[in-house]
Write a protein that holds these residues in place. Structure first.
Motif, PDB file in Angstrom:
ATOM      1  N   PRO A  84      96.679 -97.765  84.596  1.00 11.06           N
ATOM      2  CA  PRO A  84      95.433 -96.312  84.180  1.00 11.06           C
ATOM      3  C   PRO A  84      93.760 -96.773  84.804  1.00 11.06           C
ATOM      4  O   PRO A  84      93.317 -97.452  84.371  1.00 11.06           O
ATOM      5  N   GLU A  85      93.469 -96.361  85.962  1.00 14.13           N
ATOM      6  CA  GLU A  85      92.282 -96.392  86.190  1.00 14.13           C
ATOM      7  C   GLU A  85      91.534 -94.916  86.795  1.00 14.13           C
ATOM      8  O   GLU A  85      91.724 -93.824  86.811  1.00 14.13           O
ATOM      9  N   ILE A  86      90.333 -94.816  87.435  1.00 16.57           N
ATOM     10  CA  ILE A  86      89.218 -93.621  87.337  1.00 16.57           C
ATOM     11  C   ILE A  86      88.536 -93.289  88.751  1.00 16.57           C
ATOM     12  O   ILE A  86      88.346 -94.286  89.229  1.00 16.57           O
ATOM     13  N   MET A 101      73.890 -86.554  84.468  1.00 21.32           N
ATOM     14  CA  MET A 101      73.553 -85.057  85.152  1.00 21.32           C
ATOM     15  C   MET A 101      72.571 -85.155  87.014  1.00 21.32           C
ATOM     16  O   MET A 101      72.581 -84.744  87.664  1.00 21.32           O
ATOM     17  N   ASP A 102      72.205 -86.701  86.730  1.00 23.76           N
ATOM     18  CA  ASP A 102      71.233 -87.591  87.728  1.00 23.76           C
ATOM     19  C   ASP A 102      72.612 -88.184  88.450  1.00 23.76           C
ATOM     20  O   ASP A 102      72.322 -88.793  89.894  1.00 23.76           O
ATOM     21  N   GLY A 103      73.638 -88.289  88.488  1.00 24.99           N
ATOM     22  CA  GLY A 103      74.155 -88.374  89.099  1.00 24.99           C
ATOM     23  C   GLY A 103      74.891 -89.810  89.363  1.00 24.99           C
ATOM     24  O   GLY A 103      75.377 -91.155  90.783  1.00 24.99           O
ATOM     25  N   LYS A 104      73.731 -90.756  88.267  1.00 24.25           N
ATOM     26  CA  LYS A 104      73.255 -92.377  88.802  1.00 24.25           C
ATOM     27  C   LYS A 104      74.521 -93.005  87.528  1.00 24.25           C
ATOM     28  O   LYS A 104      75.130 -93.992  88.643  1.00 24.25           O
ATOM     29  N   SER A 105      75.248 -92.314  86.912  1.00 23.91           N
ATOM     30  CA  SER A 105      75.908 -93.277  86.195  1.00 23.91           C
ATOM     31  C   SER A 105      77.512 -92.663  85.348  1.00 23.91           C
ATOM     32  O   SER A 105      77.649 -90.960  85.722  1.00 23.91           O
ATOM     33  N   MET A 106      78.150 -93.118  85.390  1.00 22.90           N
ATOM     34  CA  MET A 106      79.535 -92.510  84.633  1.00 22.90           C
ATOM     35  C   MET A 106      79.270 -93.788  83.418  1.00 22.90           C
ATOM     36  O   MET A 106      79.651 -94.708  83.070  1.00 22.90           O
ATOM     37  N   VAL A 107      80.153 -92.669  81.899  1.00 23.12           N
ATOM     38  CA  VAL A 107      80.138 -93.813  81.206  1.00 23.12           C
ATOM     39  C   VAL A 107      82.245 -93.309  81.134  1.00 23.12           C
ATOM     40  O   VAL A 107      82.582 -92.696  80.979  1.00 23.12           O
ATOM     41  N   PHE A 108      82.574 -94.471  80.672  1.00 22.58           N
ATOM     42  CA  PHE A 108      84.276 -94.120  80.253  1.00 22.58           C
ATOM     43  C   PHE A 108      84.469 -95.094  79.308  1.00 22.58           C
ATOM     44  O   PHE A 108      83.904 -95.571  78.325  1.00 22.58           O
ATOM     45  N   CYS A 109      86.024 -94.963  78.368  1.00 19.14           N
ATOM     46  CA  CYS A 109      86.294 -96.005  77.559  1.00 19.14           C
ATOM     47  C   CYS A 109      87.291 -97.265  78.974  1.00 19.14           C
ATOM     48  O   CYS A 109      87.917 -96.360  79.568  1.00 19.14           O
ATOM     49  N   SER A 110      87.439 -98.272  78.032  1.00 21.31           N
ATOM     50  CA  SER A 110      88.621 -99.377  79.145  1.00 21.31           C
ATOM     51  C   SER A 110      88.882-100.079  77.213  1.00 21.31           C
ATOM     52  O   SER A 110      87.698-100.459  76.839  1.00 21.31           O
ATOM     53  N   SER A 111      90.037-100.383  77.840  1.00 18.16           N
ATOM     54  CA  SER A 111      90.004-101.468  76.751  1.00 18.16           C
ATOM     55  C   SER A 111      89.961-102.539  77.025  1.00 18.16           C
ATOM     56  O   SER A 111      90.151-104.167  76.275  1.00 18.16           O
ATOM     57  N   GLY A 151      89.121-106.006  74.998  1.00 17.92           N
ATOM     58  CA  GLY A 151      90.552-106.079  74.106  1.00 17.92           C
ATOM     59  C   GLY A 151      91.122-104.461  73.384  1.00 17.92           C
ATOM     60  O   GLY A 151      91.989-104.889  72.858  1.00 17.92           O
ATOM     61  N   ASN A 152      90.294-104.066  72.831  1.00 14.61           N
ATOM     62  CA  ASN A 152      90.341-102.985  72.679  1.00 14.61           C
ATOM     63  C   ASN A 152      89.732-101.207  73.128  1.00 14.61           C
ATOM     64  O   ASN A 152      88.358-102.223  74.128  1.00 14.61           O
ATOM     65  N   PRO A 153      90.051-100.467  72.326  1.00 13.27           N
ATOM     66  CA  PRO A 153      88.831 -98.824  73.253  1.00 13.27           C
ATOM     67  C   PRO A 153      87.275 -99.313  72.861  1.00 13.27           C
ATOM     68  O   PRO A 153      87.367 -99.379  72.120  1.00 13.27           O
ATOM     69  N   GLN A 154      86.264 -99.665  74.604  1.00 11.99           N
ATOM     70  CA  GLN A 154      84.946 -99.674  74.048  1.00 11.99           C
ATOM     71  C   GLN A 154      84.380 -98.755  75.072  1.00 11.99           C
ATOM     72  O   GLN A 154      85.089 -98.266  75.665  1.00 11.99           O
ATOM     73  N   THR A 176      92.899-100.494  80.413  1.00  9.65           N
ATOM     74  CA  THR A 176      93.222 -99.345  80.918  1.00  9.65           C
ATOM     75  C   THR A 176      91.600 -98.496  80.803  1.00  9.65           C
ATOM     76  O   THR A 176      91.173 -99.023  79.735  1.00  9.65           O
ATOM     77  N   ASP A 177      91.021 -98.387  81.536  1.00  9.10           N
ATOM     78  CA  ASP A 177      90.902 -96.523  81.803  1.00  9.10           C
ATOM     79  C   ASP A 177      90.407 -95.646  81.600  1.00  9.10           C
ATOM     80  O   ASP A 177      91.825 -95.634  82.479  1.00  9.10           O
ATOM     81  N   THR A 178      90.214 -94.859  80.808  1.00 11.99           N
ATOM     82  CA  THR A 178      90.312 -93.517  81.323  1.00 11.99           C
ATOM     83  C   THR A 178      88.757 -93.043  80.806  1.00 11.99           C
ATOM     84  O   THR A 178      87.839 -93.423  80.303  1.00 11.99           O
ATOM     85  N   SER A 179      89.003 -91.492  80.848  1.00  8.31           N
ATOM     86  CA  SER A 179      87.837 -90.726  79.324  1.00  8.31           C
ATOM     87  C   SER A 179      87.077 -90.375  80.366  1.00  8.31           C
ATOM     88  O   SER A 179      85.612 -91.538  79.899  1.00  8.31           O
ATOM     89  N   PRO A 180      86.408 -90.443  81.485  1.00  6.42           N
ATOM     90  CA  PRO A 180      85.199 -90.442  82.528  1.00  6.42           C
ATOM     91  C   PRO A 180      83.995 -89.380  82.235  1.00  6.42           C
ATOM     92  O   PRO A 180      84.624 -88.538  82.289  1.00  6.42           O
ATOM     93  N   SER A 181      83.467 -88.953  82.411  1.00 13.18           N
ATOM     94  CA  SER A 181      81.924 -88.539  81.864  1.00 13.18           C
ATOM     95  C   SER A 181      80.512 -88.855  82.690  1.00 13.18           C
ATOM     96  O   SER A 181      80.079 -89.567  82.388  1.00 13.18           O
ATOM     97  N   PHE A 182      80.022 -87.947  83.576  1.00  8.04           N
ATOM     98  CA  PHE A 182      79.406 -88.002  84.306  1.00  8.04           C
ATOM     99  C   PHE A 182      77.570 -87.697  84.127  1.00  8.04           C
ATOM    100  O   PHE A 182      77.916 -86.998  83.356  1.00  8.04           O
TER     101      PHE A 182
END
Lengths: 424, 190
Positions: free
Chosen positions: A263-265, A292-302, A305-308, A284-290
Motif C-alpha cells: 500500500p502506497e499513496i 490547503m496551501d498545497g505544500k504538504s501532505m500528512v499520512f499514516c505509515s508503519s 515499525g507501527n502506525p505513526q 504500509t502507507d495510507t490515509s493522505p490529507s493535504f
C-alpha cells in the motif's frame, strides 16, 4: 435535496449597528477561555414544536464550542415565555448568565417561524431580535440561520451550520453513505452504492463525495455527484483503492493503491488518469490529507515499525515523522488553517482518543472525547471543531481544547465522518 | 454447479482481470450507475444488476460452513474454504502454523488445478478502518505470495481486503480478535 428557506431580518438597524460596534473578538484556543453562559427559558409556542426547536438550539449553542447553556432548573424567574424581561435580568445575572435567549415558535401555513431575542445580561442590550422562517418540518433550518447569523456578526466566527457531514451508516448489516447537517439534522442515507461503502471524502467545492465501495467485490474508489446522484468509478485497480482525500486544488484525489506491491499513496485525476506516486516504502502507507496551501501532505505509515503520522513536503517528497508518543497513531487530517493535524491515537489504557499536534511535532494534545474509544476525526471548515466517531457508533463534535463532546446522531451504526467545506 | 453460474464466474473473473490491468480506459468508463436519490426504500437499478454474483460472493466470503456438499469432493472443498490462517496483532507475517496450513492447501489446489481462489484478508476491530484495509491487503498478499512460492500459479489466486469490516466473531475480547485476524480462502470457480 434542494430546500430553501427565507430569512426575515426584523431587527432594528439601530441595534445591529450597536452590536457591530461591540463585536466580541474571541480567541477560543487561548488557555483560560471561559465559555459564555446562556440562559434559555422554554420557548413560547405549540408544545412539541417549541420543545424540539429549543433542544436543537441548545445543542447547536453547545456544539459551537462557544456557549454553555445553563440548566433551566436554576432559573429563578424567567418571566413570560417568548421574550426577555429587563426586570428579570438581575435574576439571570445571579446565576452567572452572560446572555439570555428567548424565542417564540409558531406555524404559518406550512411554514414555521422562529422569533428569537438574545440579550446581553450585563448591559441589557438586545443584540439579536430576528424572525427566521423555514418549513414547518425543517425548523432546524431556521435554527441554523439564527446560529449562522450570530456567530459572524456578534462573535467574529465563521458560520458553520450550513456545512454538512458525510459519514457511513450501518443498518441491517449494510453500510451506506449518510449525509446530514453538521449538527446531525436533515440526514439522508444514500442508497444504492452496494452493501459495503466506506471512507467518504468531500470534494473541495462541496459538490462531490469520493468513497470506497465493494460494488465489484473489491475496495474501489467512486465519485458521487451530489447534484445528479450519478456515480462514476474513478479507480478500480488491482488491490486496494482506498482512503480518498482531495488535494489543495480540489482537482486531484490522493488515495492508497497496492498494485505496485504494497500500500502506497498516489494522486490521480477525477477521471482516474494521471497516476502519480507520492510515497515509496516497504511499509504500509495510507490515509493522505493535504494542506490547503498545497505544500504538504500528512499520512499514516508503519515505516517506523507501527502506525505513526508523517508529513511530506510535496515538492521535494521529503518525509518527516510527526508523532512519537504511543504505538498506534493513524487517520491524520490537516486543519484547514494548516497549523494542526488531528489523528486517532491509541492510549496506554487500550482506548483510542482523538489527538492534535502541530506540524512541527509540538503541542500534542489528547482530547478526552467520549473516553470509550474515539476514531476517524474530521475538521470543521473553519478548523475550530472536530467531528469524530465514538465507540458507541455515534458521531460527536468536540472543540480544539476538548471541552465538549456533543453527539449529533443517536442509535449507533455511524462511522467515518467527513466534514464538508463551507456551504452557502 | 450449473453452467449459468460458471458463466457468471467466468464473466466476473474476466472483469477482474480487465480492471487489474489498470487500463485507463477501463477505469475511466463511467459506471452506468445511478445511486438512488435519497428517498427511503428506493431500489436502484444497479442493485438489481448483478444480484447473482453478489449472492455467490457473500456465501463464499462467509465460509458457508453449511455443508451443501454431499460427495467427497464437496467435503474437501468445504474443508479448504473453512480453514483460515491467523495473524498476530498489527502483523502480516505468516506464522509457522499459517505456513503449514498454506502448504496443506497446495494439496487441494494441485489436485484441482483449474480451481481459482480469492484470498480475503481480515483484521480485528482494533486499529482504524483505513489502516486495517491496508493491513488486510497485506495479509491476503502474504498468503498469496507464499502459495506462489509453493508453486501455485499467481493467476489462480485473487486477493481482496475487507479490513475490519467482516469480523467472524463480533465480540470485543482477545479471543474474538484473534479469530478475526485472518485470511480466508474462497473458491471462485474453475
Amino acid at each position: 435535496m434542494r430546500r430553501f428557506f427565507s430569512l426575515i431580518l426584523a431587527s432594528m438597524l439601530l441595534f445591529n449597528l450597536n452590536a457591530y460596534a461591540q463585536q466580541v473578538h474571541i480567541d477560543i484556543e487561548a488557555s483560560g477561555f471561559r465559555k459564555m453562559k446562556v440562559a434559555m427559558p422554554s420557548y413560547a409556542g405549540p408544545g412539541d414544536m417549541a420543545g424540539s426547536v429549543w433542544a436543537m438550539c441548545a445543542r447547536d449553542l453547545a456544539l459551537s464550542g462557544l456557549f454553555d447553556v445553563i440548566s433551566p432548573q436554576s432559573y429563578v424567574n424567567p418571566g413570560p415565555l417568548g421574550e426577555v424581561q429587563q426586570a428579570s435580568l438581575k435574576d439571570f445575572s445571579l446565576i452567572g448568565a452572560d446572555y439570555v435567549i428567548a424565542a417564540t415558535v409558531s406555524k404559518q401555513g406550512s411554514s414555521g417561524l422562529f422569533k428569537v431575542q438574545m440579550v446581553e445580561v450585563s448591559t441589557g442590550q438586545i443584540i439579536e431580535n430576528t424572525t427566521f422562517t423555514s418549513g414547518e418540518q425543517t425548523m432546524y433550518m431556521a435554527v441554523h440561520a439564527f446560529m449562522d447569523h450570530i456567530l459572524p456578526s456578534k462573535f467574529g466566527l465563521d458560520p458553520i451550520f450550513s456545512s454538512k457531514i458525510a459519514c457511513i451508516k450501518k443498518e441491517k448489516g449494510i453500510k451506506q453513505l449518510h449525509v446530514m447537517f453538521c449538527d446531525g439534522t436533515g440526514g439522508n442515507t444514500i442508497k444504492g452504492g452496494g452493501e459495503l461503502v466506506l471512507s467518504p471524502a468531500w470534494s473541495r467545492d462541496g459538490k462531490k463525495i469520493a468513497f470506497v465501495s465493494y460494488w465489484r467485490n473489491n475496495p474501489d474508489l467512486y465519485l458521487l455527484d451530489l447534484a445528479s446522484y450519478n456515480v462514476r468509478s474513478i479507480s478500480a485497480r488491482k488491490g486496494i483503492n482506498t482512503s480518498p482525500a482531495f488535494d489543495s486544488t480540489g482537482a486531484r484525489i490522493g488515495l492508497t493503491l497496492s498494485g505496485d506491491g504494497n500500500p502506497e499513496i498516489y494522486l490521480i485525476n477525477f477521471d482516474g488518469t494521471g497516476k502519480t506516486r507520492l510515497t515509496t516504502s516497504y511499509a504500509t502507507d495510507t490515509s493522505p490529507s493535504f494542506s490547503m496551501d498545497g505544500k504538504s501532505m500528512v499520512f499514516c505509515s508503519s515505516r517506523a515499525g507501527n502506525p505513526q503520522i508523517f508529513i511530506m513536503e510535496l515538492t521535494t517528497k521529503n518525509v518527516r515523522r510527526l508523532t512519537y508518543e504511543g504505538k498506534y497513531n493513524s487517520e491524520p487530517v490537516f486543519s484547514p488553517r494548516g497549523d494542526l493535524v488531528v489523528f486517532s491515537s491509541l492510549a496506554a489504557n487500550g482506548k483510542y482518543y482523538i489527538a492534535t499536534i502541530k506540524t512541527d511535532s509540538t503541542n500534542l494534545r489528547v482530547l478526552p472525547g467520549t473516553g470509550l474509544g474515539d476514531e476517524s476525526p474530521a475538521f470543521s471548515p473553519d478548523g475550530r471543531l472536530i467531528a469524530f466517531a465514538g465507540a458507541d457508533g455515534n458521531i460527536y463534535i468536540t472543540d480544539l481544547l476538548g471541552t465538549i463532546s456533543v453527539p449529533i446522531t443517536a442509535g449507533g451504526g455511524f462511522s467515518e465522518p467527513s466534514w464538508s467545506p463551507p456551504m452557502k | 454447479m450449473s453452467r449459468t453460474i460458471r458463466f457468471v464466474y467466468t464473466l466476473m473473473i474476466l472483469c477482474t482481470v480487465l480492471f487489474s490491468l489498470g487500463c485507463p480506459k477501463q477505469s475511466l468508463e463511467p459506471v452506468a450507475t445511478e445511486i438512488a436519490k435519497p428517498q427511503p426504500q428506493t431500489q436502484t437499478e444497479t442493485t438489481k444488476e448483478q444480484p447473482d454474483m453478489k449472492m455467490e460472493t457473500l456465501e463464499a466470503g462467509q465460509g458457508a460452513g453449511t455443508t451443501k456438499g454431499k460427495g467427497a469432493l464437496e467435503q474437501v472443498r468445504v474443508d479448504f474454504e473453512n480453514t483460515d490462517i491467523f495473524f498476530e496483532y498489527d502483523s502480516f507475517n505468516l506464522t509457522i502454523e499459517a505456513k503449514k496450513i498454506l502448504a496443506e492447501k497446495t494439496g487441494f489446489l494441485n489436485s484441482h488445478s483449474t480451481i481459482k481462489v480469492r484470498i480475503e484478508g481480515n483484521c480485528d476491530e482494533r486499529g482504524t478502518p483505513e489502516y486495517n484495509l491496508a493491513l488486510g491487503e497485506r495479509r491476503a498478499k502474504a498468503a498469496q505470495d507464499y502459495l506462489v512460492f509453493l508453486g501455485i500459479a499467481l493467476e489462480r489466486l485473487a486477493t481482496v481486503s475487507y479490513g475490519e469490516e467482516k469480523p467472524i466473531d463480533g465480540g470485543h475480547t482477545e479471543a474474538a480478535w484473534a479469530k478475526n485476524r485472518r485470511a480466508h480462502f474462497a473458491i471462485l470457480g474453475e
